[in-house]
Structure formats: C-alpha cells, structure tokens
Design an enzyme around this catalytic site. Structure first.
Site, PDB file in Angstrom:
ATOM      1  N   ARG A 184       0.820  -1.230   0.000  1.00 55.07           N
ATOM      2  CA  ARG A 184       0.000   0.000   0.000  1.00 55.07           C
ATOM      3  C   ARG A 184       0.849   1.273   0.000  1.00 55.07           C
ATOM      4  NH1 ARG A 184      -2.286  -3.604  -1.330  1.00 55.07           N
ATOM      5  NH2 ARG A 184      -4.041  -4.651  -0.344  1.00 55.07           N
ATOM      6  N   SER A 236     -10.820  -1.112   3.384  1.00 61.62           N
ATOM      7  CA  SER A 236     -10.106  -1.333   4.658  1.00 61.62           C
ATOM      8  C   SER A 236      -9.602   0.011   5.172  1.00 61.62           C
ATOM      9  CB  SER A 236      -8.917  -2.257   4.449  1.00 61.62           C
ATOM     10  OG  SER A 236      -9.383  -3.517   4.038  1.00 61.62           O
ATOM     11  N   GLU A 306      -5.021   3.277   6.353  1.00 59.72           N
ATOM     12  CA  GLU A 306      -4.763   3.060   4.926  1.00 59.72           C
ATOM     13  C   GLU A 306      -5.405   4.205   4.140  1.00 59.72           C
ATOM     14  OE1 GLU A 306      -5.344  -0.927   3.344  1.00 59.72           O
ATOM     15  OE2 GLU A 306      -6.062  -0.090   1.448  1.00 59.72           O
TER      16      GLU A 306
END
Ligand SMILES: Cc1cc2nc3c(=O)[nH]c(=O)nc-3n(C[C@H](O)[C@H](O)[C@H](O)COP(=O)(O)OP(=O)(O)OC[C@H]3O[C@@H](n4cnc5c(N)ncnc54)[C@H](O)[C@@H]3O)c2cc1C
Length: 310
Positions: A184, A236, A306
């Site tokens: 990520r 998420s 995130e």
C-alpha cells in the site's frame, strides 16, 4: 510562509484564479467533496477541476503553482477521507478524459482515469488474464498505482511495467522499479506534486475470455459476501500490521459495532469503518481514533490508516 497561508493571503484573488482555471477546463468553486468520495463525507474544495487531457492538466497545474495554491489529485475517491472543513486549495480529479487504453500482446496500457474494473474487462476482452483479483477494487489506475492496491494475493506491483507521470510541466516515463511499490505504498506517496497519467501492465497469460470473466465474478462475489458493500466506506480503513490482519485485531478487541454518530465499525467486516448514511468526517475520525487507541492498549499494536486523510 506555508502554501495555505499564501493562498489565504490572496483570497481576494481567488475568483480571478478560479475563472482562469475554469477557462482551461471544467471547474467548480466551493464544490462539496462528499459526492466525490466513496465515504460520502467531506466539505467543499475551494476549487475543483476536472481536466480532460494532459494539456488541460498541465495548464491547471501551472496556474496553481504560479499562485502558490495547494493542490491534490484524486481519482475515484475510494481511499479518501476529506474533513468536514473541506480542502483549502484545488482538487484535481483525473477521470474519464484519462481513460484511454491499448493492448499489444500481453501488455495493457491504461490511462490513469480508467477504473480497475474497466481495465480487467478490457484485458478479458483480449483474453489476457492476470487482472481478475484486482477487478473489484473500485479505484482508478492512478489511485491504484499510488496505493499499490491489491487483493486476493495480487497487487499492482505484480503487473506494473512502467508508469508515466506529469511533474513540473514534464511528462516522464519510468520503469516500475522507480515506483518503489511496497505494501500500500509507492514513491508517489512522497512525490505529492506528481500526477500519474498512465500505466503499462503486463498480464500473466492468455486464457479463455469466459474463464477470465467468470474468475472476476467469483472475486466480486467473495467481496459481496464478506464486505459491507451496502454502506459507504473507503474499504479497509487500516493497513495490515505485520502482526496479522487489522480486522481480526479489531474484532478481538470487541469493537465491531462501535459507533460515533453515523460512523461505525462494520459488524460484517471489522476492518471497515462505514458511514451508515449520516456520518460526518469527524464521526469517522472519532471511530478510527477509538479503534487505534483500543488496539494499542489491548494488543500493543499501533494501526496505521490506509485511507488518505485530506
Ligand atoms: C468497497 C471498497 C473496497 C476496497 N477494496 C480494496 C482492496 O481490495 N484493495 C485495495 O488495495 N484497496 C481497496 N479499496 C481502496 C481503494 O479502492 C484503492 O486504494 C484504490 O486504489 C484508490 O483509487 P482511487 O482512484 O479511488 O484513488 P483516490 O481515493 O481518489 O486517491 C487515493 C490516493 O491516490 C492519489 N491519487 C489518485 N489518483 C492519482 C493520480 N492520477 N496521480 C497521483 N496520485 C493520485 C490521491 O491523491 C490519494 O492520495 C477499496 C475501497 C472501497 C470503497
């Protein structure tokens, strides 16, 4: 002086700047950000611009740079949490105008504004497999490269060959290694002024089109059964820590269903903070803070968001 203060000092010129940008491409002043994000929260951006091509984008960037106006590039807004106060500066949306694609052998070149679903479909039509796992991620190619998006064991880093971006008026193409893709994360998280224009991917294999489409549907069905897709969210909320899945840790801390205002830790998937319809960004941030505090206290693990907070 920070960029924001410089822009504030020039507030009286804001209309003139807005008009100049609006003469280049479609633009709105004081545009609420909620409709442009999958969380459906967020106050107004001073300037919201939607260039249709690199020339328009370059011209808009030249204006905001000249004026010292902060700017941010967005795609589908599916990994973004915009605060209720909105964004003091220019939000530049990379969308349909940047969604051209072409195919050669196993190679798929895709504009930054193309959605991953469209990319997977385009590849499937040419019998190119490899994009199926990514097909249900609701972002654009630009956002996916920036985030090194991934699902079901496959990430952008497994397929990316090269990336083209615009920085300081220059169009630059680099090999995938330059993007320093990791979980990520990419170099574009630090290169905030760079705007991704297109990416070249290499699929894995030639397969029957019907099998590829069936595989995409299979992954999408897995999402529908495990994720709260009926509510607004940004997927998420937290990155996976090295100790295990964030959702498992959050669940073990008894946080499923924890709510502040209209924001809640999903009962279906504890990794998702959801907006049940009337949440503010403040509510979502309060839920995120409580989750971080509790997981740190009970598990000794600090969860890192995130979602990108603007
Ligand atoms: C229901 C749901 C499920 C999800 N599932 C997954 C999943 O399985 N895996 C996963 O990885 N993510 C998932 N996400 C998160 C999200 O879809 C991805 O992170 C996606 O890659 C974000 O793309 P976007 O176009 O929406 O980017 P945005 O949210 O618009 O932006 C994200 C970041 O990228 C930057 N950015 C966007 N476009 C550009 C550009 N052209 N140039 C430079 N910077 C740019 C923005 O400034 C921002 O920092 C999910 C989200 C939702 C809502």
């Amino acid at each position: 002086m920070t960029d924001i203060k410089r822009f504030d000092a020039r507030m009286k010129d804001r209309n003139a700047v807005f008009k100049e940008i609006a003469s280049v491409c479609s633009a709105k002043a004081g545009e609420p950000m909620a409709p442009h994000t999958s969380f459906r929260v967020g106050g107004p951006a001073d300037i919201f611009a939607e260039p249709e091509n690199t020339e328009q984008l370059s011209a808009v960037l030249a204006i905001v740079k000249r004026e010292g106006i902060p700017f941010v590039t967005i795609g589908n807004g599916t990994n973004l949490l915009v605060r209720d106060e909105g964004y003091r500066g220019a939000v530049i949306k990379i969308a349909k105008g940047f969604s051209a694609s072409s195919i050669k052998g196993l190679t798929v070149k895709a504009g930054a504004g193309m959605t991953l679903a469209a990319l997977a479909r385009r590849a499937a039509e040419a019998s190119i497999g490899g994009f199926e796992e990514l097909s249900g991620i609701p972002g654009t190619v630009g956002g996916a490269v920036r985030m090194n998006a991934g699902a079901y064991g496959v990430s952008v880093s497994d397929l990316l060959k090269s990336v083209t971006y615009l920085l300081d008026g220059q169009v630059i193409t680099k090999d995938a290694a330059f993007a320093e893709l990791s979980y990520r994360h990419s170099i574009f998280c630090e290169m905030k002024d760079a705007v991704i224009l297109e990416a070249v991917f290499e699929g894995k294999e030639i397969r029957k089109k019907e099998d590829i489409i069936a595989a995409c549907e299979g992954y999408n069905e897995r999402r529908r059964s495990s994720q709260p897709l009926e509510y607004f969210s940004a997927g998420s909320t937290f990155k996976r820590p090295k100790e295990g899945y964030a959702s498992k840790l959050i669940d073990e801390c008894g946080l499923k269903g924890f709510k502040v205002g209209g924001a809640e830790v999903s009962e279906k998937h504890a990794g998702f903070v959801i907006n049940k319809g009337e949440a503010t960004a403040e509510d979502i941030l309060a839920v995120m803070e409580k989750v971080r505090e509790t997981v740190l206290e009970k598990k000794g693990i600090l969860l890192e968001p995130e979602v990108v907070i603007l």
